[in-house]
Design a protein around this motif. Structure first.
Motif, short mmCIF file in Angstrom:
data_model
loop_
_atom_site.label_atom_id
_atom_site.label_comp_id
_atom_site.label_asym_id
_atom_site.label_seq_id
_atom_site.Cartn_x
_atom_site.Cartn_y
_atom_site.Cartn_z
N PHE A 47 -5.38 85.04 -17.14
CA PHE A 47 -6.57 84.25 -17.47
C PHE A 47 -6.16 82.97 -18.20
CE2 PHE A 47 -10.21 82.75 -19.76
CZ PHE A 47 -11.18 82.82 -18.77
N GLY A 48 -6.87 81.90 -17.89
CA GLY A 48 -6.64 80.65 -18.59
C GLY A 48 -7.92 79.88 -18.76
N ALA A 49 -7.98 79.07 -19.80
CA ALA A 49 -9.17 78.24 -20.03
C ALA A 49 -8.74 76.94 -20.69
CB ALA A 49 -10.18 78.97 -20.90
N LEU A 50 -9.45 75.89 -20.35
CA LEU A 50 -9.22 74.55 -20.91
C LEU A 50 -10.57 73.98 -21.30
CD1 LEU A 50 -7.63 71.79 -21.23
CD2 LEU A 50 -8.09 71.43 -18.79
N ALA A 51 -10.68 73.50 -22.54
CA ALA A 51 -11.98 72.98 -23.00
C ALA A 51 -11.81 71.59 -23.59
CB ALA A 51 -12.57 73.90 -24.06
N ARG A 52 -12.88 70.80 -23.44
CA ARG A 52 -12.91 69.47 -24.02
C ARG A 52 -14.31 69.24 -24.58
NH1 ARG A 52 -12.37 64.86 -19.73
NH2 ARG A 52 -14.38 65.71 -19.16
N TRP A 53 -14.37 68.82 -25.81
CA TRP A 53 -15.66 68.46 -26.40
C TRP A 53 -15.81 66.94 -26.27
CZ3 TRP A 53 -20.18 70.32 -27.71
CH2 TRP A 53 -21.02 69.53 -28.50
N ILE A 75 -15.74 72.85 -19.76
CA ILE A 75 -14.77 73.94 -19.72
C ILE A 75 -14.34 74.23 -18.29
CG2 ILE A 75 -16.59 75.70 -19.87
CD1 ILE A 75 -14.41 77.24 -21.67
N TRP A 76 -13.04 74.42 -18.14
CA TRP A 76 -12.42 74.83 -16.88
C TRP A 76 -11.79 76.20 -17.16
CZ3 TRP A 76 -12.52 70.09 -19.00
CH2 TRP A 76 -12.89 68.99 -18.21
N ALA A 77 -12.12 77.18 -16.37
CA ALA A 77 -11.61 78.52 -16.66
C ALA A 77 -11.44 79.29 -15.37
CB ALA A 77 -12.58 79.26 -17.58
N SER A 78 -10.49 80.22 -15.37
CA SER A 78 -10.29 81.06 -14.17
C SER A 78 -11.27 82.23 -14.25
CB SER A 78 -8.84 81.54 -14.08
OG SER A 78 -8.41 82.10 -15.30
N ILE A 79 -12.54 81.87 -14.10
CA ILE A 79 -13.60 82.83 -14.43
C ILE A 79 -14.26 83.37 -13.17
CG2 ILE A 79 -15.52 81.15 -14.58
CD1 ILE A 79 -14.80 83.84 -17.20
N GLN A 80 -14.65 84.63 -13.23
CA GLN A 80 -15.50 85.25 -12.20
C GLN A 80 -16.44 86.17 -12.95
OE1 GLN A 80 -14.06 88.61 -10.24
NE2 GLN A 80 -15.83 88.80 -8.93
N LYS A 140 -11.79 88.78 -14.25
CA LYS A 140 -11.60 87.47 -14.90
C LYS A 140 -12.84 87.12 -15.72
CE LYS A 140 -7.41 85.95 -13.51
NZ LYS A 140 -7.12 85.14 -12.34
N ARG A 141 -12.89 87.65 -16.91
CA ARG A 141 -14.06 87.54 -17.78
C ARG A 141 -13.64 87.03 -19.16
NH1 ARG A 141 -18.74 90.88 -15.46
NH2 ARG A 141 -17.85 91.19 -13.40
N GLY A 142 -12.73 86.10 -19.20
CA GLY A 142 -12.12 85.71 -20.46
C GLY A 142 -13.07 85.06 -21.44
N ILE A 143 -13.95 85.84 -21.96
CA ILE A 143 -14.97 85.25 -22.84
C ILE A 143 -14.38 84.90 -24.20
CG2 ILE A 143 -15.91 87.55 -23.44
CD1 ILE A 143 -17.90 84.31 -23.12
N LYS A 144 -13.58 85.79 -24.77
CA LYS A 144 -13.02 85.45 -26.09
C LYS A 144 -12.05 84.27 -25.98
CE LYS A 144 -9.01 88.56 -26.30
NZ LYS A 144 -8.49 89.86 -26.78
#
Lengths: 161, 807
Positions: free
Chosen positions: B209-215, B224-229, B263-267
């Protein structure tokens, strides 16, 4: 941290860079050379997602340091494309046979298959399994990958006749 | 290696001449993946991105006495070190599926760690290398405590509690009764009991899992860009961060490197979102493999079944009593619901009259459980198939014959099962026979018996299993009657541009299922355009129409339904423009490949280009009252749903039921206990196949995943709660050497509920293979009088069973 100069060839193009000695070749390819086709899977040499050709031999780029590649020639999945960026013959066979799903292990699979076909245009199923035995795929169950490699091999043979 | 011998039988199945649906066509997503140009979250680069790394707890249960971050913060290149206490002060607990107010789940451990590998702190630095250096400089003082590891112990435990405030380790305990179980048991000729155990494994995508965030301080939007499903991911992110929903924009054009539910990387996403805003820099967290396995909250069901079966002397199964105890780990998320979804197919494909079901979810000091392919159906199918095999063994009847006597007959559909679901359609006997023919069953029996005569342990597996598809989560209400949610939709938008080109917009990410191909194929079929000329894009979460995401084998059914609906609206609009301009009633007009002509006078027609011109440029030719432009939206509600359960907890859950018959052949080395799967035949029926290559790939891939769950894969913990399976050298995923040549055949029993007769297909292989392999291994052990009812059936366990009977 001190840096070391390296010079290497990637997909026929020369790269010169100053890198930390501890930088993995995988991270160099992705983050420094901008070639993100090579994927990060396990970083301990099991899954094969980061496979590249190193002087023509398939290796795991997560298990090698960038400085060890100094003076060597590397091929990544991008290097298997035609000059215009369209899929090369092996890549086209993977498309035709749908030898993939999510695409994450695919670059490593292609590299292993490329290495096999470079020396053997008529591989048996056992030889194909041997060639991709170090590449994990979670999506396909491998069957369509084997079929893709068989298709690529048969096209190679036809082209050679 | 055999290609599908394909009486796919799709074309014409719905009385239509299909041009693109069910045809062998390339999968459009493949081109970017084979050329290395997919865009996974790790490939998204933003200027000045900083990199995060997390510190895992070495203890399964410990008080955190102090965390000293000073040395880490002082390291050159480090921007921030965040601890659990600091994070918890600025966010809400992550919302759980069930309402368990005292089970507080925060992105980082607060005051106490609850499993080995739980994240205690996170570092942000210029590079991931520096961030990992800094982890080594964080000083945490722990007071280790005894953990609770065994789920039965956790259930009975009153002192050793994972969440003391909750007052118990029991997260859910429910009783269901459908039909006259006591009466059926009393009237039955015979009964038997067994315990079966499903081991802790998961889907383990090759991409972590990976996530990238920008405010963005200017627009006040969190990108947010994330490998989410995941359904409702942005809602969960917003509720945890305390943001308005429309402050968050999830970019859904990110390719997801496999998910199959997990792929639920909420935390992970909460952490990068928080840090990005705090630091005013983009922050990304890419789990490394060890972090992912130990602390990525991506483990699957871990379940003990105690089952009683009542049956006649002829092998007709009358009733089941099932107790399922599931180990959800430390933070349950939506885990307990994985006990509820299988209620949709609680009797499998069989005519079982009544069921008693006791479902228990407990917390232990292990990594949390998330939805895994099939959402609890694979363990349940395994248990049901073991019940059928046990009845056959008990009565000394053939396993095939017992199945044939119990399978729902093809003329009984729609068939209502005791828990209230109507199975939409099926032809189970025919599919089973196709599987047997494909396996050359008679020859397989001879091969097995010859191997046995030569002193080898050989076995044939048989499993006949269902795959519920469509994603109607009303089962949540069965566990929580305050969850009065009956809407389960999927939507899309279709635009025709001034050139006449078509673009479809879907509202979710995709992770290998070929949704873009699916969507384009159905639009092409309905609008009569070449799908290859149709563009498909993924709207971001601010632009997207409602979605429940690609879970629950639902996208062929649901996105297919939405696409068909939107295409219908496009055609209606074209027809209205043509009727107005040709001065003919719509009933006299016909649509063909975009051109609309008068049936009675085909020379009177409007071409697609003319219709598009009118829609965009010629207001004076638009029917009065029609808005300019050429687009349509369609929100498709899951078929057959929309109802709450009745007073006896009966309800239609999923709408569609796919079916498969699995027939593997195995041999076991008696010296080592090693199981070799030498052959495998599968017959599969998911109604109309939209793209044969995609369906075949998912069936075989799921089957391989199931072989892993049956024989190799396990997230193991020792008695002290230490995690033993963090690497791929310990958690064993099947390589090509473990997967046999698979023979596969499709059958088509169309669903009457869907746009083209399609059903779900993403989970089916996985939902039957573990049962089939277990059936084969037990058949091989049968001559020794041994059985093994615990997955994974790893070689050391089988070896011990054979050589000293201990297992």
């Amino acid at each position: 941290m001190s840096q070391r100069e390296i010079n290497l060839s990637i997909n026929g193009k020369t790269y010169a860079a100053a890198v930390e000695p501890r930088l993995s070749l995988l991270d160099f390819l992705r983050d420094h050379a901008g070639l993100t086709g090579t994927h990060v899977g396990c970083e301990h040499g099991v899954c094969g997602a980061c496979s590249i050709l190193f002087d023509g031999v398939p290796i795991r780029s997560c298990l090698m340091l960038a400085v060890q590649a100094d003076g060597h020639a590397i091929t990544t999945v991008e290097g298997l494309c035609n000059e215009d960026g369209a899929p090369g013959p092996l890549q086209d066979a993977f498309q035709e046979a749908h030898g993939l799903q999510c695409g994450y292990c695919t670059p490593g699979m292609l590299i292993s298959a490329q290495a096999l076909l470079a020396g053997n245009s008529d591989p048996s199923i056992a030889e194909i399994k041997d060639a991709i035995g170090g590449n994990l795929c979670r999506c396909t169950g491998y069957v369509q990958i084997i079929e893709a490699i068989q298709l690529a091999a048969s096209r190679l043979r036809e082209a050679g006749q | 290696m055999t290609a599908a011998t394909g009486d796919a039988g799709n074309a014409g199945a719905m009385g239509r001449n299909l041009h693109y649906v069910a045809q062998k066509r390339r999968v459009r997503e493949d081109r970017r993946f084979v050329t290395g140009t997919g865009k996974f979250v790790q490939d998204v680069t933003l200027p000045d991105t900083r990199h995060a790394a997390v510190l895992p707890s070495p203890y399964p249960r410990a008080r955190i006495l102090s965390v000293d971050t000073a040395a880490a913060e002082a390291l050159d290149g480090v921007h921030m070190v965040l601890t659990g206490q600091q994070m918890a002060a600025d966010c809400n607990p992550i919302r759980l599926g069930l309402k368990l107010p005292e089970v507080k789940w925060y992105p980082l451990a607060v005051d106490m760690t609850r499993y080995a590998g739980e994240w205690v702190a996170i570092v942000v630095a210029d590079t991931a290398y520096i961030a990992e250096d800094a982890l080594a400089l964080i000083q945490v003082e722990y007071e280790p405590l005894a953990p609770v590891i065994d789920p039965e112990q956790a259930f009975a435990e009153t002192d050793l509690l994972v969440h003391p405030g909750h007052g118990s380790n029991v997260l859910y305990h429910g009783h269901f009764l459908w039909g006259d179980v006591d009466g059926d048991f009393a009237a039955a000729d015979d009964s038997l009991s067994f315990r079966a155990r499903w081991g802790r494994s998961s889907t383990v995508p090759i991409e972590t899992f990976g996530a990238l965030a920008r405010w963005d301080a200017g627009t006040e939007i969190l990108d947010i860009w994330a490998s989410i499903q995941m359904p409702n991911f942005v809602e969960l992110l917003a509720s945890t961060l305390g943001y308005p929903l429309n402050n968050i924009r999830l970019h859904q054009d990110v390719d997801v490197g496999g998910s199959y539910g997990v792929k639920r990387g909420i935390k992970q996403s909460v952490l990068v979102a928080y840090l990005a805003r705090k630091l005013r820099m983009p922050v990304r967290l890419i789990e490394d493999r060890l972090v992912n396995m130990a602390g990525g909250d991506a483990h699957g069901p871990d379940r003990i079944f105690d089952t009683d079966v009542a049956f006649t002397n002829d092998g007709i199964i009358k009733s089941l009593k099932i107790r399922a105890l599931d180990d959800a780990g430390a933070y349950p998320g939506r885990a307990p619901f994985q006990l509820a979804k299988p209620i949709s197919a609680i009797v499998g494909p069989y005519t079982i009259n009544s069921v008693k079901y006791e479902a228990i979810s407990v917390a232990t000091n292990k990594t949390g459980q998330v939805p895994v392919r099939g959402f609890g159906q694979a363990p349940t199918n395994y248990m049901i198939e073991m019940a059928v095999d046990a009845v056959a063994r008990h009565l000394d009847l053939d396993r095939l014959e017992v199945r044939r006597r119990n399978l729902i007959p093809s003329d009984a559909f729609p068939y209502r099962i005791p828990s209230g679901s109507d199975y939409d359609s099926g032809d189970y006997h025919t599919v089973l026979q196709k599987g047997l023919d494909l396996a050359r069953y008679d020859e397989l029996l001879q091969r097995r018996d010859k191997a046995r005569a030569e002193g080898r342990l050989a076995g044939i597996g048989i499993a006949t299993c269902l795959e519920p598809g469509g994603g109607n989560n009303i089962f949540e209400y069965l566990m929580d009657p305050t969850a009065e949610i009956t809407t389960f939709m999927e939507a899309c938008e279709v635009k025709v541009d001034p050139q006449g080109r078509i673009t479809g917009m879907m509202g979710t990410t995709t992770s290998g299922q070929g949704h873009e191909t699916l969507f384009a194929t159905i639009l092409g079929e309905e609008l009569e355009f070449d799908p290859d000329e149709i563009r498909i894009v993924h709207a971001d979460s601010l632009s997207a129409l409602p979605t429940r995401s690609p879970v629950a084998s639902r996208m062929a059914i649901m996105l297919g339904g939405a696409a068909t609906g939107a295409a219908g609206k496009i055609k209606d609009r074209a027809m209205a423009i043509a009727a107005f301009n040709l001065d003919r009633p719509a009933a006299d007009l016909e649509y063909s490949g975009g051109t609309i002509s008068d049936r009675n006078d085909p020379s009177r027609k409007l071409t697609w280009a003319e219709i598009c011109f009118i829609a965009y440029r010629a207001y004076h030719k638009l029917p009065p009252g029609m808005e300019p432009g050429f687009h349509a939206q369609f929100v498709f509600q899951v078929p057959g749903g929309g109802q709450l359960p009745d007073a006896r907890n009966r309800v239609q859950i999923y709408p569609c039921f796919s079916f498969q018959a699995h027939i593997p052949y195995v041999e076991i080395d008696p010296g080592t206990g090693k199981v070799s799967v030498l052959d495998y035949a599968i017959a599969h029926d998911c109604g109309t196949v939209i793209n044969p290559d995609i369906v075949r790939g998912m069936v075989i891939g799921g089957l391989a995943h199931g072989i892993g769950a049956a024989l190799y894969e396990k997230f193991a913990y020792d008695g002290e709660g230490q995690f033993l399976s963090a690497s791929f050298a310990d958690y064993l995923m099947p390589s090509v050497h473990e997967i046999p040549d698979v023979k596969d055949v499709e059958h088509c029993t169309p669903s009457p509920l869907t746009s083209h007769g399609q059903k779900g297909s993403g989970e089916g292989g996985y939902l039957g293979a573990p049962a089939a392999i277990a059936s084969a291994v037990n058949d091989a052990l049968h001559p020794l009088g041994l059985t093994i009812l615990e997955l994974p059936m790893r070689m050391h366990k089988i070896e011990a069973l054979i050589n000293d009977g201990s297992g």
